[in-house]
Motif scaffolding. Structure first.
Motif, PDB file in Angstrom:
ATOM      1  N   SER A   1       0.843  -1.213   0.000  1.00  0.00           N
ATOM      2  CA  SER A   1       0.000   0.000   0.000  1.00  0.00           C
ATOM      3  C   SER A   1       0.873   1.255   0.000  1.00  0.00           C
ATOM      4  CB  SER A   1      -0.939   0.014   1.214  1.00  0.00           C
ATOM      5  OG  SER A   1      -1.689  -1.177   1.257  1.00  0.00           O
ATOM      6  N   ALA A   2       1.912   1.250  -0.809  1.00  0.00           N
ATOM      7  CA  ALA A   2       2.882   2.348  -0.793  1.00  0.00           C
ATOM      8  C   ALA A   2       3.110   2.887  -2.211  1.00  0.00           C
ATOM      9  CB  ALA A   2       4.204   1.857  -0.192  1.00  0.00           C
ATOM     10  N   PRO A   3       2.136   3.648  -2.744  1.00  0.00           N
ATOM     11  CA  PRO A   3       2.352   4.211  -4.091  1.00  0.00           C
ATOM     12  C   PRO A   3       3.568   5.128  -4.109  1.00  0.00           C
ATOM     13  CG  PRO A   3       0.383   5.153  -3.031  1.00  0.00           C
ATOM     14  CD  PRO A   3       0.858   4.044  -2.151  1.00  0.00           C
ATOM     15  N   VAL A   4       4.351   5.040  -5.183  1.00  0.00           N
ATOM     16  CA  VAL A   4       5.576   5.850  -5.266  1.00  0.00           C
ATOM     17  C   VAL A   4       5.225   7.231  -5.816  1.00  0.00           C
ATOM     18  CG1 VAL A   4       7.822   6.043  -6.427  1.00  0.00           C
ATOM     19  CG2 VAL A   4       7.072   3.852  -5.478  1.00  0.00           C
ATOM     20  N   ALA A   5       5.710   8.271  -5.137  1.00  0.00           N
ATOM     21  CA  ALA A   5       5.430   9.644  -5.562  1.00  0.00           C
ATOM     22  C   ALA A   5       6.551  10.157  -6.456  1.00  0.00           C
ATOM     23  CB  ALA A   5       5.273  10.552  -4.347  1.00  0.00           C
ATOM     24  N   SER A   6       7.803   9.792  -6.136  1.00  0.00           N
ATOM     25  CA  SER A   6       8.912  10.254  -6.989  1.00  0.00           C
ATOM     26  C   SER A   6      10.110   9.328  -6.864  1.00  0.00           C
ATOM     27  CB  SER A   6       9.301  11.685  -6.618  1.00  0.00           C
ATOM     28  OG  SER A   6       9.879  11.700  -5.342  1.00  0.00           O
ATOM     29  N   VAL A   7      10.895   9.348  -7.937  1.00  0.00           N
ATOM     30  CA  VAL A   7      12.145   8.576  -7.959  1.00  0.00           C
ATOM     31  C   VAL A   7      13.282   9.561  -8.152  1.00  0.00           C
ATOM     32  CG1 VAL A   7      13.408   6.682  -9.040  1.00  0.00           C
ATOM     33  CG2 VAL A   7      10.915   6.657  -9.054  1.00  0.00           C
ATOM     34  N   GLN A   8      14.321   9.404  -7.346  1.00  0.00           N
ATOM     35  CA  GLN A   8      15.520  10.232  -7.503  1.00  0.00           C
ATOM     36  C   GLN A   8      16.688   9.319  -7.862  1.00  0.00           C
ATOM     37  OE1 GLN A   8      15.351  11.716  -3.552  1.00  0.00           O
ATOM     38  NE2 GLN A   8      13.446  12.817  -3.939  1.00  0.00           N
ATOM     39  N   ALA A   9      17.851   9.928  -8.100  1.00  0.00           N
ATOM     40  CA  ALA A   9      18.999   9.124  -8.545  1.00  0.00           C
ATOM     41  C   ALA A   9      19.367   8.066  -7.510  1.00  0.00           C
ATOM     42  CB  ALA A   9      20.182  10.033  -8.819  1.00  0.00           C
ATOM     43  N   ASP A  10      19.190   8.377  -6.241  1.00  0.00           N
ATOM     44  CA  ASP A  10      19.654   7.437  -5.215  1.00  0.00           C
ATOM     45  C   ASP A  10      18.582   7.086  -4.185  1.00  0.00           C
ATOM     46  OD1 ASP A  10      19.382   9.887  -4.146  1.00  0.00           O
ATOM     47  OD2 ASP A  10      21.431  10.077  -3.382  1.00  0.00           O
ATOM     48  N   ALA A  11      17.327   7.343  -4.508  1.00  0.00           N
ATOM     49  CA  ALA A  11      16.257   7.048  -3.548  1.00  0.00           C
ATOM     50  C   ALA A  11      14.903   7.086  -4.243  1.00  0.00           C
ATOM     51  CB  ALA A  11      16.261   8.089  -2.422  1.00  0.00           C
ATOM     52  N   LEU A  12      13.905   6.528  -3.564  1.00  0.00           N
ATOM     53  CA  LEU A  12      12.539   6.773  -4.026  1.00  0.00           C
ATOM     54  C   LEU A  12      11.717   7.206  -2.829  1.00  0.00           C
ATOM     55  CD1 LEU A  12      10.513   4.223  -3.197  1.00  0.00           C
ATOM     56  CD2 LEU A  12      11.750   3.114  -5.024  1.00  0.00           C
ATOM     57  N   VAL A  13      10.659   7.971  -3.125  1.00  0.00           N
ATOM     58  CA  VAL A  13       9.835   8.518  -2.052  1.00  0.00           C
ATOM     59  C   VAL A  13       8.393   8.075  -2.303  1.00  0.00           C
ATOM     60  CG1 VAL A  13       9.072  10.643  -0.887  1.00  0.00           C
ATOM     61  CG2 VAL A  13      11.369  10.515  -1.898  1.00  0.00           C
ATOM     62  N   THR A  14       7.747   7.538  -1.263  1.00  0.00           N
ATOM     63  CA  THR A  14       6.359   7.092  -1.441  1.00  0.00           C
ATOM     64  C   THR A  14       5.406   8.234  -1.076  1.00  0.00           C
ATOM     65  OG1 THR A  14       6.039   6.295   0.807  1.00  0.00           O
ATOM     66  CG2 THR A  14       7.038   4.756  -0.761  1.00  0.00           C
ATOM     67  N   ALA A  15       4.142   8.071  -1.515  1.00  0.00           N
ATOM     68  CA  ALA A  15       3.139   9.106  -1.229  1.00  0.00           C
ATOM     69  C   ALA A  15       2.943   9.261   0.279  1.00  0.00           C
ATOM     70  CB  ALA A  15       1.825   8.732  -1.902  1.00  0.00           C
TER      71      ALA A  15
ATOM     72  N   GLY B   1       5.295   9.306   2.376  1.00  0.00           N
ATOM     73  CA  GLY B   1       6.429  10.034   2.938  1.00  0.00           C
ATOM     74  C   GLY B   1       7.646   9.173   3.251  1.00  0.00           C
ATOM     75  N   LEU B   2       7.578   7.869   2.964  1.00  0.00           N
ATOM     76  CA  LEU B   2       8.750   7.016   3.195  1.00  0.00           C
ATOM     77  C   LEU B   2       9.821   7.336   2.151  1.00  0.00           C
ATOM     78  CD1 LEU B   2      10.081   4.264   4.398  1.00  0.00           C
ATOM     79  CD2 LEU B   2       9.034   3.203   2.379  1.00  0.00           C
ATOM     80  N   SER B   3      11.041   7.588   2.606  1.00  0.00           N
ATOM     81  CA  SER B   3      12.149   7.810   1.670  1.00  0.00           C
ATOM     82  C   SER B   3      13.058   6.592   1.758  1.00  0.00           C
ATOM     83  CB  SER B   3      12.892   9.094   2.054  1.00  0.00           C
ATOM     84  OG  SER B   3      13.988   9.239   1.196  1.00  0.00           O
ATOM     85  N   LEU B   4      13.185   5.918   0.628  1.00  0.00           N
ATOM     86  CA  LEU B   4      13.920   4.651   0.616  1.00  0.00           C
ATOM     87  C   LEU B   4      15.175   4.804  -0.239  1.00  0.00           C
ATOM     88  CD1 LEU B   4      13.559   1.594   1.408  1.00  0.00           C
ATOM     89  CD2 LEU B   4      12.547   1.317  -0.860  1.00  0.00           C
ATOM     90  N   PRO B   5      16.364   4.797   0.379  1.00  0.00           N
ATOM     91  CA  PRO B   5      17.572   4.894  -0.439  1.00  0.00           C
ATOM     92  C   PRO B   5      17.665   3.687  -1.374  1.00  0.00           C
ATOM     93  CG  PRO B   5      18.081   5.119   1.915  1.00  0.00           C
ATOM     94  CD  PRO B   5      16.661   4.650   1.813  1.00  0.00           C
ATOM     95  N   ALA B   6      18.044   3.904  -2.629  1.00  0.00           N
ATOM     96  CA  ALA B   6      18.169   2.796  -3.583  1.00  0.00           C
ATOM     97  C   ALA B   6      19.226   3.158  -4.620  1.00  0.00           C
ATOM     98  CB  ALA B   6      16.835   2.526  -4.258  1.00  0.00           C
ATOM     99  N   ASP B   7      20.203   2.279  -4.805  1.00  0.00           N
ATOM    100  CA  ASP B   7      21.219   2.510  -5.841  1.00  0.00           C
ATOM    101  C   ASP B   7      20.643   2.261  -7.221  1.00  0.00           C
ATOM    102  OD1 ASP B   7      23.398   3.030  -3.984  1.00  0.00           O
ATOM    103  OD2 ASP B   7      23.114   0.937  -3.407  1.00  0.00           O
ATOM    104  N   ALA B   8      19.593   1.456  -7.285  1.00  0.00           N
ATOM    105  CA  ALA B   8      18.896   1.230  -8.566  1.00  0.00           C
ATOM    106  C   ALA B   8      17.419   1.035  -8.272  1.00  0.00           C
ATOM    107  CB  ALA B   8      19.453  -0.004  -9.262  1.00  0.00           C
ATOM    108  N   THR B   9      16.571   1.666  -9.094  1.00  0.00           N
ATOM    109  CA  THR B   9      15.123   1.485  -8.973  1.00  0.00           C
ATOM    110  C   THR B   9      14.606   0.923 -10.286  1.00  0.00           C
ATOM    111  OG1 THR B   9      14.916   3.323  -7.421  1.00  0.00           O
ATOM    112  CG2 THR B   9      12.913   2.673  -8.595  1.00  0.00           C
ATOM    113  N   LEU B  10      13.932  -0.203 -10.207  1.00  0.00           N
ATOM    114  CA  LEU B  10      13.344  -0.810 -11.411  1.00  0.00           C
ATOM    115  C   LEU B  10      11.842  -0.569 -11.381  1.00  0.00           C
ATOM    116  CD1 LEU B  10      16.009  -2.542 -10.607  1.00  0.00           C
ATOM    117  CD2 LEU B  10      15.225  -3.994 -12.431  1.00  0.00           C
ATOM    118  N   TRP B  11      11.239  -0.463 -12.571  1.00  0.00           N
ATOM    119  CA  TRP B  11       9.834  -0.046 -12.642  1.00  0.00           C
ATOM    120  C   TRP B  11       9.018  -1.079 -13.414  1.00  0.00           C
ATOM    121  CZ3 TRP B  11       8.325   4.180  -9.921  1.00  0.00           C
ATOM    122  CH2 TRP B  11       6.989   4.567 -10.081  1.00  0.00           C
ATOM    123  N   ALA B  12       8.045  -1.695 -12.730  1.00  0.00           N
ATOM    124  CA  ALA B  12       7.271  -2.779 -13.364  1.00  0.00           C
ATOM    125  C   ALA B  12       5.796  -2.678 -13.007  1.00  0.00           C
ATOM    126  CB  ALA B  12       7.829  -4.125 -12.900  1.00  0.00           C
ATOM    127  N   THR B  13       5.244  -1.485 -13.121  1.00  0.00           N
ATOM    128  CA  THR B  13       3.825  -1.323 -12.769  1.00  0.00           C
ATOM    129  C   THR B  13       2.943  -1.652 -13.983  1.00  0.00           C
ATOM    130  OG1 THR B  13       4.094   0.978 -13.309  1.00  0.00           O
ATOM    131  CG2 THR B  13       4.269   0.413 -10.993  1.00  0.00           C
TER     132      THR B  13
END
Ligand code: FAD
Length: 370
Positions: A215-229, A231-243
């Motif tokens: 239940s964590a829709p993603v609001a934005s992706v940055q170079a080294d993290a993603l942020v959910t709607a 407010g969770l900020s999750l550091p990530a060296d790579a983000t893959l997208w499969a929606t």
């Protein structure tokens, strides 16, 4: 001579080409327009990522199939359709007229309102581009530059691809130190699958220490993290997208009747509900009154009726309606040579299911080899 333009080298069109090679429609010029000479078979993509199949084994030679049925092959992308003038605009700036047009151009992962996806995330489709990104990711991991990887999307593609790349990266130096996350806007993994299948994958993820954010829709992706709607900020060296699947944006300005999501609306003969000289199949199409999941199984099944109706349309003969099956066999792999099969409420799993899937996939691919 009537001109049939086949746009896209998708699962239904490769079957059309195979059938036209066996029996060429008389009095027709067939033109295939698709950006690459070869088309990937997504069912074998996870196995390729795990390292079980070579790249060549998961691609169908569309240009070769076109040659076998005497069709002209144009390596380009359709960028627009003028349905009233019966022309397609190609991304190389040229226009191509048609008497009959058939669309099998697939879909791309939906990004919704999330920002930064195109810049910072690696989308699973188009698969050829994804594979280039995967090679870069593999190199970074082998150099020790990967500590956290996030997959956005908890459907079959996201689950399988995450498990497959994890399997492959465990063989890279330091691969066992990578932390894995799956982020989904749904309340559970594999929401379209039966509960028994979900439970198997919930425990596979738990055993492997893969962290699932539900239940964590993603609001934005940055170079080294993603942020959910939320407010969770999750550091990530790579983000893959499969929606879930989204339609090509250019369809909106074609004048073709579309469904609410923007896919081409077709009738039971696979023909546009607004333009009888336009056909569509696979992910890009939605059959009125008979919607089905955007999955390769349904695209493959549409190949034979599409071939028959295109030949009939060229000959001025009556078209034959087609009814898609209600349920399809779903096969999901766990990253190793192990798979879970389900159909309706039936479920089986094991190494033998993977070997069964391998047999089905190889038999499918063998149909299209020269
Ligand atoms: C990782 C992954 C695993 C999957 N596994 C499965 C599975 O096991 N089983 C299953 O049933 N489904 C699976 N799917 C879903 C499946 O990939 C799609 O439903 C299927 O590919 C749809 O087939 P299609 O013929 O509509 O389009 P595609 O197979 O996507 O083919 C589209 C073709 O059109 C071309 N094209 C695209 N845009 C244009 C354009 N503008 N002009 C001209 N040509 C264009 C492309 O290059 C390509 O040749 C998976 C998807 C992914 C991402």
């Amino acid at each position: 001579v009537k001109r049939l333009v086949l746009a896209g080298g998708g699962h239904a069109h490769v079957e059309v080409l195979r059938r036209f090679a066996l029996s060429r429609p008389a009095g027709a010029e067939v033109v295939v327009v698709t950006p690459e000479h070869e088309s990937p078979y997504s069912g074998m993509l996870p196995g390729h990522l795990s390292g079980f199949y070579a790249r060549d084994e998961i691609f169908i030679d569309v240009a070769g199939l076109a040659a076998r049925c005497g069709a002209r092959f144009v390596a380009a992308r359709v960028a627009g359709i003028d349905a009233s003038a019966r022309t397609v605009a190609l991304d190389d700036g040229t226009r191509l007229g048609y008497d009959i047009l058939s669309l099998d151009i697939g879909s791309t992962p939906a990004t919704g309102r999330a920002r930064g996806v195109a810049e910072h995330a690696l989308a699973l489709k188009p698969i050829p581009l994804f594979l280039q990104g995967w090679q870069r990711l593999l190199l970074r991991a082998e150099r020790g530059g990967m500590r956290r990887v996030a997959m956005v999307g908890g459907g079959a593609a996201g689950v399988e691809v995450l498990l497959s790349i994890r399997h492959r990266l465990l063989q890279a130096p330091g691969g066992d130190a990578i932390q894995w996350h799956l982020v989904t806007d749904a309340a559970e993994l594999l929401p379209a699958h039966p509960p028994r299948v979900r439970r198997v994958f919930e425990s596979v993820f738990a055993e492997r220490g893969i962290i699932v954010h539900r239940s964590a829709p993603v609001a934005s992706v940055q170079a080294d993290a993603l942020v959910t709607a939320g407010g969770l900020s999750l550091p990530a060296d790579a983000t893959l997208w499969a929606t879930g699947a989204s339609p090509p944006a250019f369809l909106r300005s074609t004048g073709l009747a579309l469904d609410a999501a923007g896919f081409v609306e077709i009738d039971a003969t696979l023909r546009s509900t607004s333009h009888p000289e336009v056909f569509a199949a696979g992910d890009v199409a939605t059959m009125r009154g008979e919607p089905r999941p955007k999955s390769g199984v349904f695209a493959v099944r549409q190949g034979p009726p599409l071939a028959g109706n295109l030949a009939a349309a060229l000959a001025g003969a009556p078209l034959v309606p087609y009814r898609p099956q209600r349920e399809a066999l779903a096969l999901v792999t766990t990253g190793e040579r192990y798979a879970v099969a389900s159909r309706g409420r039936m479920m089986v799993r094991g190494a033998w299911v993977w070997r069964w899937k391998d047999w089905i996939d190889r038999r499918f691919m063998a149909r299209y080899r020269g």
